[in-house]
Enzyme design. Structure first.
Site, PDB file in Angstrom:
ATOM      1  N   HIS A 510     -28.037  93.483 -16.592  1.00 33.62           N
ATOM      2  CA  HIS A 510     -27.150  92.355 -16.890  1.00 33.62           C
ATOM      3  C   HIS A 510     -27.037  92.158 -18.409  1.00 33.62           C
ATOM      4  O   HIS A 510     -25.938  92.098 -18.959  1.00 33.62           O
ATOM      5  CB  HIS A 510     -27.724  91.107 -16.205  1.00 33.62           C
ATOM      6  CG  HIS A 510     -27.051  89.815 -16.534  1.00 33.62           C
ATOM      7  ND1 HIS A 510     -26.264  89.141 -15.632  1.00 33.62           N
ATOM      8  CD2 HIS A 510     -27.044  89.056 -17.663  1.00 33.62           C
ATOM      9  CE1 HIS A 510     -25.810  88.029 -16.196  1.00 33.62           C
ATOM     10  NE2 HIS A 510     -26.268  87.951 -17.423  1.00 33.62           N
ATOM     11  N   GLU A 511     -28.182  92.086 -19.083  1.00 32.67           N
ATOM     12  CA  GLU A 511     -28.146  91.835 -20.534  1.00 32.67           C
ATOM     13  C   GLU A 511     -27.469  92.992 -21.269  1.00 32.67           C
ATOM     14  O   GLU A 511     -26.685  92.787 -22.193  1.00 32.67           O
ATOM     15  CB  GLU A 511     -29.555  91.597 -21.084  1.00 32.67           C
ATOM     16  CG  GLU A 511     -30.276  90.382 -20.488  1.00 32.67           C
ATOM     17  CD  GLU A 511     -29.481  89.087 -20.563  1.00 32.67           C
ATOM     18  OE1 GLU A 511     -28.566  88.979 -21.392  1.00 32.67           O
ATOM     19  OE2 GLU A 511     -29.757  88.177 -19.758  1.00 32.67           O
ATOM     20  N   HIS A 514     -23.793  92.826 -21.084  1.00 30.01           N
ATOM     21  CA  HIS A 514     -23.169  91.817 -21.952  1.00 30.01           C
ATOM     22  C   HIS A 514     -22.625  92.433 -23.246  1.00 30.01           C
ATOM     23  O   HIS A 514     -21.674  91.923 -23.827  1.00 30.01           O
ATOM     24  CB  HIS A 514     -24.158  90.711 -22.309  1.00 30.01           C
ATOM     25  CG  HIS A 514     -24.168  89.573 -21.330  1.00 30.01           C
ATOM     26  ND1 HIS A 514     -23.011  89.008 -20.844  1.00 30.01           N
ATOM     27  CD2 HIS A 514     -25.190  88.894 -20.752  1.00 30.01           C
ATOM     28  CE1 HIS A 514     -23.326  88.020 -20.009  1.00 30.01           C
ATOM     29  NE2 HIS A 514     -24.637  87.932 -19.923  1.00 30.01           N
ATOM     30  N   GLU A 571     -20.266  86.652 -17.508  1.00 30.71           N
ATOM     31  CA  GLU A 571     -21.469  86.662 -16.675  1.00 30.71           C
ATOM     32  C   GLU A 571     -21.233  87.454 -15.388  1.00 30.71           C
ATOM     33  O   GLU A 571     -22.137  88.132 -14.896  1.00 30.71           O
ATOM     34  CB  GLU A 571     -21.912  85.237 -16.355  1.00 30.71           C
ATOM     35  CG  GLU A 571     -22.328  84.431 -17.571  1.00 30.71           C
ATOM     36  CD  GLU A 571     -23.492  85.040 -18.338  1.00 30.71           C
ATOM     37  OE1 GLU A 571     -24.296  85.781 -17.723  1.00 30.71           O
ATOM     38  OE2 GLU A 571     -23.576  84.813 -19.551  1.00 30.71           O
ATOM     39  N   ASP A 575     -23.382  90.460 -14.207  1.00 31.29           N
ATOM     40  CA  ASP A 575     -24.076  90.491 -12.910  1.00 31.29           C
ATOM     41  C   ASP A 575     -23.740  91.773 -12.150  1.00 31.29           C
ATOM     42  O   ASP A 575     -24.616  92.444 -11.606  1.00 31.29           O
ATOM     43  CB  ASP A 575     -23.669  89.277 -12.054  1.00 31.29           C
ATOM     44  CG  ASP A 575     -24.414  88.002 -12.441  1.00 31.29           C
ATOM     45  OD1 ASP A 575     -25.447  88.099 -13.141  1.00 31.29           O
ATOM     46  OD2 ASP A 575     -23.971  86.908 -12.030  1.00 31.29           O
TER      47      ASP A 575
HETATM   48 ZN    ZN Z   1     -25.754  86.577 -18.881  1.00 31.25          ZN
END
Ligand code: ZN
Length: 679
Positions: A510-511, A514, A571, A575
């Site tokens: 997830h990070e 980003h 987000e 995800d």
């Molecule tokens: Zn996030």
């Protein structure tokens, strides 16, 4: 601009169902008893993975939301409390300061006995404002105190050269959580504004004003804040970093708001030499100037008094604490009662002296082996990401090479900073709760501003080690996993790869993703705001992102309020990417092996259950509403169901029939950073 895994942690109301003397049970990564087997995973996976937990875990009265994730936060608070209580007993000079800070915060009798006296000097400074020069200097002083007066002033990485730190001013000055609270026309929003008005008036009464005067003063505060809200940029537009990129000279800033004495402001803030800075949203400062035209100094003083008392209420006598909770807790989040004092104190100290507290926490609760093992997982997921990028069917080789270059220079930070922050210049006095808070805020304000003109320090962390969260910062191109999140229900060294990749592996992916979401993709690997995409590739990305905007925008969050597909886009991309990447890394780790089922779940099934169960939760309608307006993350249910409906591996894991609610036809699934063969 940091993209955190869970928003609002600073403000989150943290408290436990259990009484403090009864420690909470641990939260296993996978809890078979949480599963509701009356529901098919293919019909509603969130309900399947979490149904029993949701039924058995009502929201504690002191919270607006309660998730398995929050249980971990509670457990951490208990560990921090033990550290702070030992520190407060005073034997160890290394923890003396945090111990004294905690003791001062916990001493409610002393706070009560002092009444408003600790705030008297601050109120007198506001009263003494005689003209524009005083006003500007006073606003600088309020910013030192952490008070959100009119706008914010801080340091930041330069968009054009992210190795440098420059100054930045940004919109601010609101007492409600978002500009939309002031501008929405629906009846629920109007009712909230009325309650906010009454709350402001109540605070003025507590400061000694006559009820009629307090009521008029609250009218003025609300009117001023509505003007500031009108001049503010909304959250969706703020997602585009180009909208916040306006490097101006000091003269240009002055031209935007000529009635404000910037010279006096910068001098009072200790930054008199600034000649250029980023003005995130210039129109806001025109609006600020309008407020200075529209209201005389005596009225501006009223606004400043409100923001001072709003900020300092946690450190004031009980009546202020209770009034603050009545609005911030009860009205905004639907909580029934305030958290116990010790939890509020632990949380405050974690944010104000988090690296001193964090150093003690890490030595007590973070085994070095965890750092090595989780770093190895990050590398495996990074390798999976590189393969995904190379395989993309919609991106040209030219842009792929640049994406891979960016991926290869992401800094992976795990556990805690290599060098700890030095708080020796911060004075903490054992019987001065409010003074400690003021000094800690002042210390932090100047610590940040002192970076202006210096090279960026990429080793720094923006959240303390005990925090149960993670983040990516596009300016420093680093992913950060504090020690606090590297434990169950996210990571357990005793468990199988499927469980750990599903839980913390998805957070790692997830990070990383980003760096390549709608916001992160606009920065290069050096953290500069620079377009490295071909026009066709950018268009192809936007087209894929639009699929998610549409999909999530059709989910209903509460009542007639839908999820904001644009606010949550980054987000949702993260995800989706996180789960795909972690799953690919798991497949590599298993290398064709199929481990025997555990608790009746195969390895792929355990992966998805581990992912989903971190999000099992309940929330009040008020909290759901607040989050739809302010939180860039989707509601928990959709962080699970939205992702699995776009993951073919999920349908395979649970043998879902094509066309089942969680297994749409492949051409209906959204994919952004997922390789073609995954379809
Ligand atoms: Zn996030």
């Amino acid at each position: 601009m940091k993209t955190k895994f869970v928003a609002g942690l600073v403000a989150a109301l943290l408290s436990a169902a259990a009484s403090p003397s009864h420690a909470l049970d641990g939260v296993p990564v996978i809890d078979p008893s949480a599963i509701d087997r009356t529901v098919s995973p293919c019909d509603n996976f969130y309900q399947f993975a979490c149904g029993n937990w949701i039924n058995k875990n009502p929201i504690p009265p002191d919270r607006g939301r309660w998730t398995r994730f929050d249980v971990l936060t509670e457990l951490n608070l208990e560990k921090l409390r033990a550290i702070l209580e030992t520190a407060a007993a005073g034997a160890d000079p290394a923890t003396r300061k945090i111990g004294d800070f905690y003791a001062s915060c916990m001493d409610e009798a002393a706070i009560e006995a002092k009444g408003l006296e600790p705030l008297a000097a601050e109120l007198a400074r506001i009263d003494a404002i005689a003209g524009p020069a005083d006003l500007a200097a006073l606003i600088a002083h309020e910013h030192e105190n952490g008070v959100r007066a009119f706008f914010s002033f801080r340091s930041t990485e330069d968009n054009a050269d992210a190795t440098k730190v420059i100054a930045e001013v940004d919109q601010g000055g609101l007492g409600l959580p978002d500009r939309d609270y002031y501008l929405r026309l629906d009846t629920a929003s109007a009712e909230l504004r009325r309650k906010y008005h009454d709350h402001v008036a109540n605070m003025f009464e507590l400061l000694g004003e006559h009820p009629k005067v307090a009521d008029t003063h609250a009218d003025l505060v609300l009117a001023m804040e509505i003007e500031l809200a009108r001049a503010s940029l909304d959250r969706v537009k703020r997602r585009d970093p180009k909208n916040l990129d306006h490097k101006l000279s000091r003269a240009e800033l002055t031209a935007l708001a000529p009635r404000f004495s910037w010279d006096d402001y910068f001098a009072a803030a200790g930054q008199g030499g600034i000649d250029s800075l980023n003005v995130s949203w210039p129109d806001f400062f025109k609006g600020f100037d309008g407020v200075l035209v529209g209201y005389e100094i005596p009225v501006l003083k009223i606004y400043l008094r409100w923001h001072l008392v709003n900020r300092m209420a946690p450190w004031l006598p009980k009546a202020f604490v209770a009034e603050r909770f009545a609005f911030q807790g009860r009205v905004l989040t639907g909580a029934q009662e305030d958290r116990p004092r010790w939890k509020r104190c632990v949380q405050q100290i974690n944010w104000m002296m988090g690296e001193d507290l964090g150093r003690a926490y890490v030595s007590a609760a973070f085994p070095p082996q965890t750092k090595d093992d989780t770093l190895a997982m990050i590398r495996a997921i990074e390798a999976a990401f590189a393969e995904h990028i190379a395989d993309l069917d919609w991106m040209t080789p030219e842009t792929k090479a640049k994406a891979l270059a960016k991926l290869s220079v992401i800094a992976n930070k795990v556990g805690y900073p290599d060098k700890w922050r030095d708080y020796s210049a911060l004075e903490i006095v054992r019987d001065d709760a409010l003074g400690n808070a003021l000094r800690a805020d002042t210390f932090e304000f100047h610590r940040r501003l002192a970076k202006i003109g210096k090279p960026v320090d990429r080793s720094e962390w923006s959240i303390p080690p005990p925090t149960v969260n993670a983040y990516y910062n596009p300016r420093t191109n680093d992913i950060n996993f504090p020690a606090g999140i590297l434990q169950p229900p996210f990571y357990d060294p005793k468990l199988d790869a499927a469980a750990n990749y599903g839980a913390i592996g998805s957070v790692m992916g997830h990070e990383m993703t980003h760096g390549f979401d709608d916001q992160g993709r606009k920065y290069d690997g050096n953290g500069n705001l620079r377009d490295w995409w071909t026009g066709a590739d950018a268009a192809a990305f936007e087209q894929r992102a639009a699929c998610l905007v549409n999909q999530y925008g059709n989910f209903t969050a509460v009542g007639d309020l839908k999820v904001n597909g644009r606010l949550t886009l980054g987000e949702n991309i993260a995800d989706l990417g996180g789960v795909h990447l972690a799953y690919a890394a798991l497949e590599k780790a298993l290398n064709g092996r199929a481990p025997p089922p555990i608790d009746g779940l195969s390895a792929p099934q355990r992966f998805f259950v581990a992912y989903a169960q971190a999000w099992c939760g309940n929330a009040t309608d008020q909290e759901k509403r607040r989050r739809v307006l302010t939180d860039p993350h989707s509601p928990n249910e959709f962080r699970v169901n939205g992702v699995v409906t776009n993951a073919p591996a999920f349908s395979r894991a649970f043998a879902c029939p094509a066309g089942a609610p969680m297994a749409p036809l492949p051409e209906q699934a959204c994919r952004v950073w997922q390789q073609a063969r995954d379809r």
